[in-house]
Design a protein around this motif. Sequence first.
Motif, PDB file in Angstrom:
ATOM      1  N   ILE A 171       0.852  -1.189   0.000  1.00  0.00           N
ATOM      2  CA  ILE A 171       0.000   0.000   0.000  1.00  0.00           C
ATOM      3  C   ILE A 171       0.890   1.242   0.000  1.00  0.00           C
ATOM      4  N   ASP A 172       0.838   1.997  -1.095  1.00  0.00           N
ATOM      5  CA  ASP A 172       1.585   3.256  -1.153  1.00  0.00           C
ATOM      6  C   ASP A 172       0.602   4.414  -1.045  1.00  0.00           C
ATOM      7  N   THR A 173       1.096   5.627  -1.177  1.00  0.00           N
ATOM      8  CA  THR A 173       0.253   6.806  -1.003  1.00  0.00           C
ATOM      9  C   THR A 173      -0.854   6.889  -2.046  1.00  0.00           C
ATOM     10  N   ASP A 174      -0.513   6.618  -3.323  1.00  0.00           N
ATOM     11  CA  ASP A 174      -1.519   6.683  -4.382  1.00  0.00           C
ATOM     12  C   ASP A 174      -2.622   5.653  -4.161  1.00  0.00           C
ATOM     13  N   ARG A 175      -2.205   4.447  -3.788  1.00  0.00           N
ATOM     14  CA  ARG A 175      -3.197   3.402  -3.566  1.00  0.00           C
ATOM     15  C   ARG A 175      -4.042   3.711  -2.331  1.00  0.00           C
ATOM     16  N   ALA A 176      -3.440   4.300  -1.321  1.00  0.00           N
ATOM     17  CA  ALA A 176      -4.181   4.672  -0.112  1.00  0.00           C
ATOM     18  C   ALA A 176      -5.289   5.663  -0.443  1.00  0.00           C
ATOM     19  N   LYS A 177      -5.002   6.598  -1.352  1.00  0.00           N
ATOM     20  CA  LYS A 177      -6.029   7.550  -1.777  1.00  0.00           C
ATOM     21  C   LYS A 177      -7.176   6.832  -2.470  1.00  0.00           C
ATOM     22  N   LYS A 178      -6.830   5.839  -3.304  1.00  0.00           N
ATOM     23  CA  LYS A 178      -7.860   5.063  -4.004  1.00  0.00           C
ATOM     24  C   LYS A 178      -8.699   4.264  -3.012  1.00  0.00           C
ATOM     25  N   ILE A 179      -8.049   3.711  -1.998  1.00  0.00           N
ATOM     26  CA  ILE A 179      -8.762   2.965  -0.958  1.00  0.00           C
ATOM     27  C   ILE A 179      -9.768   3.868  -0.260  1.00  0.00           C
ATOM     28  N   MET A 180      -9.330   5.061   0.084  1.00  0.00           N
ATOM     29  CA  MET A 180     -10.198   6.017   0.760  1.00  0.00           C
ATOM     30  C   MET A 180     -11.396   6.373  -0.109  1.00  0.00           C
ATOM     31  N   GLU A 181     -11.148   6.655  -1.393  1.00  0.00           N
ATOM     32  CA  GLU A 181     -12.232   7.014  -2.310  1.00  0.00           C
ATOM     33  C   GLU A 181     -13.244   5.880  -2.440  1.00  0.00           C
ATOM     34  N   ASN A 182     -12.740   4.665  -2.671  1.00  0.00           N
ATOM     35  CA  ASN A 182     -13.633   3.519  -2.843  1.00  0.00           C
ATOM     36  C   ASN A 182     -14.430   3.224  -1.576  1.00  0.00           C
ATOM     37  N   LEU A 183     -13.773   3.377  -0.429  1.00  0.00           N
ATOM     38  CA  LEU A 183     -14.462   3.143   0.844  1.00  0.00           C
ATOM     39  C   LEU A 183     -15.647   4.091   1.007  1.00  0.00           C
ATOM     40  N   LEU A 184     -15.396   5.379   0.851  1.00  0.00           N
ATOM     41  CA  LEU A 184     -16.440   6.371   1.075  1.00  0.00           C
ATOM     42  C   LEU A 184     -17.568   6.254   0.051  1.00  0.00           C
ATOM     43  N   GLN A 185     -17.190   6.059  -1.220  1.00  0.00           N
ATOM     44  CA  GLN A 185     -18.211   5.912  -2.254  1.00  0.00           C
ATOM     45  C   GLN A 185     -19.012   4.623  -2.060  1.00  0.00           C
ATOM     46  N   GLY A 186     -18.294   3.539  -1.686  1.00  0.00           N
ATOM     47  CA  GLY A 186     -18.963   2.252  -1.507  1.00  0.00           C
ATOM     48  C   GLY A 186     -19.896   2.218  -0.317  1.00  0.00           C
ATOM     49  N   VAL A 187     -19.481   2.861   0.783  1.00  0.00           N
ATOM     50  CA  VAL A 187     -20.325   2.898   1.975  1.00  0.00           C
ATOM     51  C   VAL A 187     -21.661   3.567   1.671  1.00  0.00           C
ATOM     52  N   VAL A 188     -21.593   4.668   0.934  1.00  0.00           N
ATOM     53  CA  VAL A 188     -22.821   5.378   0.564  1.00  0.00           C
ATOM     54  C   VAL A 188     -23.639   4.572  -0.444  1.00  0.00           C
TER      55      VAL A 188
END
Length: 278
Positions: A171-188
């Motif tokens: 997990i690098d910084t770019d992937r961490a950003k993608k994880i955050m985006e997918n998490l928030l979008q997916g939760v909603v």
Amino acid sequence: MNQDLFNYIQNHKSEIFDRWLVLMNDVETERIKNIVSEQVYVNVSSDFVNLLLAKAFRDQENFAEELEEVVGRVVSLGWPLAYLTQGVRNLGHVVVEGYVNSEHVKADQTHSELFYRFDKWLSPIYNKIVEQYSNSWENTVMLQKVALQELSAPLIPVFDKITVMPLVGTIDTDRAKKIMENLLQGVVKHRSEVVLIDITGVPVVDTMVAHHIIQAAEAVRLVGAKCLLVGIRPEIAQTIVNLGINLNEIITKNSLKKGVEFALEMTERKIVDIESEE
């Protein structure tokens, strides 16, 4: 390029191609032929050589488009740039040597002179091939990167109100950003109440990775869901302790199975053994 050379090429296309194939045996063809069948190799090679030879007879308006298509096929098959560049050089050798040994050559024309003229004609095509290969390769890499990013942090609904994000690899910084985006979008999107982040496939959890996970858990909480961290192996747990990383605000479980069971309890459900109920 003189008319006699034009005529030689037109009348000896098949012979030129056969001799070209022999020369090309030294250009990583063993590796190439391990990727594709002999027939595919011959078909692509034939299209490539015929396109170059056809260019000699007329200034094709659609040459660039046809070259882009052939080069794109080469890139998609995973063949090296050397196949194309050496292919152009070998075609020059085959055509000139064949012409010199034919009855068409004039007495005052030397081998070096003919090769120079033909090579001068091929040089712009050579440069165009390198440019096309580079562009096609960059485009392929970009598309692969986008596809990998889309697959690198999927959020999967497993039960109503429960979703899982399995993480595999570094997990690098770019992937961490993608994880955050997918998490928030997916939760909603899935109206999740509980999200399980599974780090079973993450080889190393250092301070940076832990920081990203804590941030993701906090972001999930802010949108009204709870986060569980599952898949914590003994060596990962030891690393977290040694680094002094505080995960007190996150519920942790050592396996996805236990995490799912706990998530069901949190949503007032449980897994029931039907046989025991009977």
